[in-house]
Design a protein around this motif. Structure first.
Motif, mmCIF file in Angstrom:
data_model
loop_
_atom_site.group_PDB
_atom_site.id
_atom_site.type_symbol
_atom_site.label_atom_id
_atom_site.label_comp_id
_atom_site.label_asym_id
_atom_site.label_seq_id
_atom_site.Cartn_x
_atom_site.Cartn_y
_atom_site.Cartn_z
ATOM 1 N N ILE A 264 28.381 -2.698 34.512
ATOM 2 C CA ILE A 264 29.193 -3.075 33.362
ATOM 3 C C ILE A 264 30.620 -3.408 33.782
ATOM 4 O O ILE A 264 31.290 -4.243 33.157
ATOM 5 N N ASP A 265 31.094 -2.780 34.860
ATOM 6 C CA ASP A 265 32.453 -3.067 35.335
ATOM 7 C C ASP A 265 32.559 -4.492 35.855
ATOM 8 O O ASP A 265 33.570 -5.165 35.635
ATOM 9 N N LEU A 266 31.529 -4.972 36.559
ATOM 10 C CA LEU A 266 31.511 -6.361 37.017
ATOM 11 C C LEU A 266 31.319 -7.309 35.841
ATOM 12 O O LEU A 266 31.885 -8.402 35.796
ATOM 13 N N ALA A 267 30.519 -6.893 34.886
ATOM 14 C CA ALA A 267 30.161 -7.771 33.775
ATOM 15 C C ALA A 267 31.344 -8.066 32.864
ATOM 16 O O ALA A 267 31.483 -9.188 32.355
ATOM 17 N N ARG A 268 32.212 -7.091 32.642
ATOM 18 C CA ARG A 268 33.303 -7.243 31.675
ATOM 19 C C ARG A 268 34.225 -8.411 32.021
ATOM 20 O O ARG A 268 34.702 -9.123 31.143
ATOM 21 N N GLU A 269 34.490 -8.608 33.297
ATOM 22 C CA GLU A 269 35.424 -9.656 33.708
ATOM 23 C C GLU A 269 34.969 -11.042 33.247
ATOM 24 O O GLU A 269 35.796 -11.913 32.983
ATOM 25 N N HIS A 270 33.654 -11.233 33.134
ATOM 26 C CA HIS A 270 33.118 -12.565 32.839
ATOM 27 C C HIS A 270 32.391 -12.636 31.497
ATOM 28 O O HIS A 270 31.782 -13.658 31.178
ATOM 29 N N GLY A 271 32.463 -11.570 30.734
ATOM 30 C CA GLY A 271 31.783 -11.569 29.443
ATOM 31 C C GLY A 271 30.270 -11.573 29.569
ATOM 32 O O GLY A 271 29.573 -12.116 28.707
ATOM 33 N N LEU A 272 29.760 -10.962 30.621
ATOM 34 C CA LEU A 272 28.322 -10.888 30.851
ATOM 35 C C LEU A 272 27.789 -9.521 30.443
ATOM 36 O O LEU A 272 28.555 -8.606 30.130
ATOM 37 N N SER A 273 26.490 -9.400 30.469
ATOM 38 C CA SER A 273 25.866 -8.108 30.197
ATOM 39 C C SER A 273 25.592 -7.391 31.519
ATOM 40 O O SER A 273 25.487 -8.026 32.582
ATOM 41 N N ALA A 274 25.460 -6.085 31.432
ATOM 42 C CA ALA A 274 25.126 -5.316 32.630
ATOM 43 C C ALA A 274 23.767 -5.728 33.179
ATOM 44 O O ALA A 274 23.557 -5.750 34.396
ATOM 45 N N GLN A 275 22.853 -6.111 32.296
ATOM 46 C CA GLN A 275 21.538 -6.542 32.749
ATOM 47 C C GLN A 275 21.631 -7.844 33.538
ATOM 48 O O GLN A 275 20.898 -8.033 34.519
ATOM 49 N N ALA A 276 22.534 -8.731 33.141
ATOM 50 C CA ALA A 276 22.718 -9.977 33.892
ATOM 51 C C ALA A 276 23.174 -9.680 35.318
ATOM 52 O O ALA A 276 22.711 -10.321 36.271
ATOM 53 N N ILE A 277 24.062 -8.693 35.472
ATOM 54 C CA ILE A 277 24.519 -8.306 36.810
ATOM 55 C C ILE A 277 23.345 -7.784 37.627
ATOM 56 O O ILE A 277 23.182 -8.144 38.811
#
Length: 231
Positions: free
Chosen positions: A4-17
């Motif tokens: 989720i920390d990586l996802a927030r920067e790009h407006g993605l979901s944790a599942q996408a990461i």
């Protein structure tokens, strides 16, 4: 860092990461004793790089580039990048030729044709070419006549007549068949000469934006490669 920390920067979901991780877009990931993924600034830069590459190279090629980099096969990655640049150069050349052709051409709507569409013989007579020439142009993709359902004969409506008249002009100007076909394809896609001029402007804008995107992607990739080279 967590997904989720990586996802927030790009407006993605944790599942996408997690999906990108499983697909090889990110470098190998360590896990905690309980099985949770642990990401580092290197993973964050890998994600930035992939998203930048995706915007200019396309999703599949961006994934292939990142997979190659992450397995240490930089040569394959560079070849993929070179392919995109070559495609863009070719497209830019095509756009330039279409614009050049349009600039030196009188593109008009043909005079109204009384009665049914023209046959191959009638159209050949109208533009003063041999019927076999029209068939050759069709084989090259320059003309797209309809067919009579009962007889199978070629039928040329107003748009086909316009294309044939344009083709005659260009051929008399020594334009090669392939270039004529490219121009007519662009004209059809745009929907006419006036629309084609607008289409060419937007085409140029897209090319410029993609070139800028490639530069941005290259900067992100360089930053990622620099981090990979560090101990």
């Amino acid at each position: 860092m967590r997904p989720i920390d990586l996802a927030r920067e790009h407006g993605l979901s944790a599942q996408a990461i997690r999906n990108y991780d499983d697909a090889g877009v990110l470098p190998p990931t360590e896990r905690t004793e309980t099985g949770y993924r642990r990401y580092t600034p290197l993973h964050a830069q890998a994600l930035r790089t992939f998203l930048a590459l995706r915007s200019s190279h396309g999703h599949q090629r961006a994934m292939a580039i990142m997979r190659a980099i992450n397995r240490g096969d930089s040569d394959s990655a560079y070849r993929l990048i070179d392919t995109t640049h070559l495609e863009l150069r070719t497209e830019r050349g095509t756009r330039t030729e279409v614009a050049k052709t349009l600039g030196g051409l009188s593109v008009t709507t043909p005079n109204p044709i009384p009665g049914p569409p023209l046959t191959v013989g009638e159209l050949a007579h109208r533009i003063d070419v041999h019927p076999a020439t029209l068939r050759t142009w069709e084989a090259q993709g320059m003309l797209r006549p309809e067919r009579d359902r009962a007889t199978g004969y070629r039928l040329y409506g107003p748009e086909s007549v316009r294309d044939a008249e344009i083709a005659r002009q260009l051929r008399r100007g020594d334009y090669p068949l392939g270039q004529v076909a490219t121009f007519l394809d662009a004209l059809r896609e745009a929907g006419g000469a006036d629309a084609l001029r607008t289409f060419l402007d937007s085409w140029q804008d897209r090319l410029t934006a993609r070139s800028r995107g490639l530069l941005c992607a290259a900067a992100q990739l360089d930053a990622y490669l620099t981090m990979l080279d560090q101990p």
